[in-house]
Write a protein that holds these residues in place. Structure first.
Motif, short mmCIF file in Angstrom:
data_model
loop_
_atom_site.label_atom_id
_atom_site.label_comp_id
_atom_site.label_asym_id
_atom_site.label_seq_id
_atom_site.Cartn_x
_atom_site.Cartn_y
_atom_site.Cartn_z
N GLU A 95 0.83 -1.20 0.00
CA GLU A 95 0.00 0.00 0.00
C GLU A 95 0.88 1.26 0.00
N TYR A 96 1.89 1.26 0.86
CA TYR A 96 2.80 2.40 0.92
C TYR A 96 3.58 2.52 -0.39
N LYS A 98 2.82 1.53 -3.39
CA LYS A 98 1.98 2.04 -4.48
C LYS A 98 1.81 3.55 -4.37
N LYS A 99 1.62 4.02 -3.15
CA LYS A 99 1.41 5.45 -2.93
C LYS A 99 2.60 6.26 -3.41
N VAL A 100 3.80 5.77 -3.15
CA VAL A 100 5.01 6.52 -3.50
C VAL A 100 5.47 6.23 -4.92
N GLN A 103 3.34 7.32 -8.97
CA GLN A 103 3.05 8.73 -9.19
C GLN A 103 4.11 9.28 -10.13
N ARG A 121 10.51 12.27 -7.27
CA ARG A 121 9.09 12.45 -7.55
C ARG A 121 8.86 13.85 -8.10
N ASN A 145 5.74 6.37 -13.25
CA ASN A 145 6.05 5.58 -12.05
C ASN A 145 7.54 5.58 -11.78
#
Length: 263
Positions: A95-96, A98-100, A103, A121, A145
């Motif tokens: 989950e973490y 994917k969040k980072v 993007q 990022r 990504n």
């Protein structure tokens, strides 16, 4: 005035010159206002940036346990080509990750001690360049990504540096480069998966740092060994404090140390 808190990387504002803030839990110091003033720093403890415990800092502000267990210190942080969230594959915490990782990311060229390639990022532009002490930088690829950014960086490292010489950066031993020309030279080496994300039409970003005096022979302060230091602040560049006696202190490399600062 005395401040006490755990060191984390200085927050910045992209102004001319760059504005720096050392932020603690309940207070902050506007570091630019301390130029040409004497500062005393004293080590009083440790605080892991993850678990918050008073344990020796191992790397990146984390205790040894958190460094090897927490997703904030996964290998893909330093080596983005190891990112796997786009494959729905977990490293430590999907989950973490994917969040980072999922993007927009930028592959860039920055000139701090020499021209280097890097990844960040998109939301961290220009903060990443400020933290590296780059006086000029340019985006060359914007991808959706972290993985694509990582493999692009790996491909370009064969033709341009990927490290900063911190001593040259602090001495301001630098030359201006035509980063647009560099970008065009490197275009042919971008991997096929990322070629469509090449940026053709942007310009260089220029950064000015609040430095009154650059060191001739920078001497890095090891607060863990020395425990206490006092000196006159004459500059800030990257995440380094520069003192009149040629001492330099890397805030980022000392994250997790609890310090007392007397101004």
């Amino acid at each position: 005035m005395i401040y006490q808190g755990v060191l984390t990387k200085m927050q910045t504002e992209f102004l001319e010159p760059i504005q720096y803030y050392l932020v603690f839990d309940n207070d902050f110091i506007h570091m630019n206002q301390l130029l040409n003033k004497s500062i005393e720093m004293k080590l009083v403890g440790h605080q892991c940036l993850s678990c918050g415990l008073d344990k020796p800092i191992y790397r990146q502000g984390f205790c040894r346990t958190c460094f090897f267990d927490k997703p904030l210190a996964g290998d893909w942080i330093m080596r983005p080509e190891l990112s796997t969230a786009h494959l729905n594959k977990e490293d430590r915490d999907l989950e973490y990750e994917k969040k980072v990782q999922l993007q927009p990311h930028i592959v860039y060229l920055a000139n701090s001690s020499n021209v280097k390639v890097g990844v960040t990022r998109k939301s961290q532009v220009p903060t990443r360049w400020i933290d590296q002490g780059a006086h000029e930088a340019i985006e060359i690829v914007e991808v959706p990504n972290r993985y694509l950014a990582g493999i692009t960086e790996v491909a370009l490292k064969d033709y341009v540096a990927d490290k900063t010489n911190w001593r040259k950066m602090l001495k301001n031993d630098i030359e201006d480069e035509d980063l647009i020309e560099w970008r065009q030279k490197l275009k042919e080496y971008i991997p096929e998966e990322a070629k469509d994300y090449f940026i053709e039409t942007n310009t260089e970003t220029h950064l000015k740092f609040p430095v009154e005096q650059y060191p001739i022979k920078p001497n890095s302060l090891n607060l863990k060994k020395q425990l206490q230091y006092s000196g006159e602040l004459v500059g800030i560049k990257g995440q380094y404090l520069i003192f009149k006696d040629q001492t330099v202190f890397n805030i980022r490399a000392n994250e997790g140390l609890v310090v007392e600062i007397n101004i």
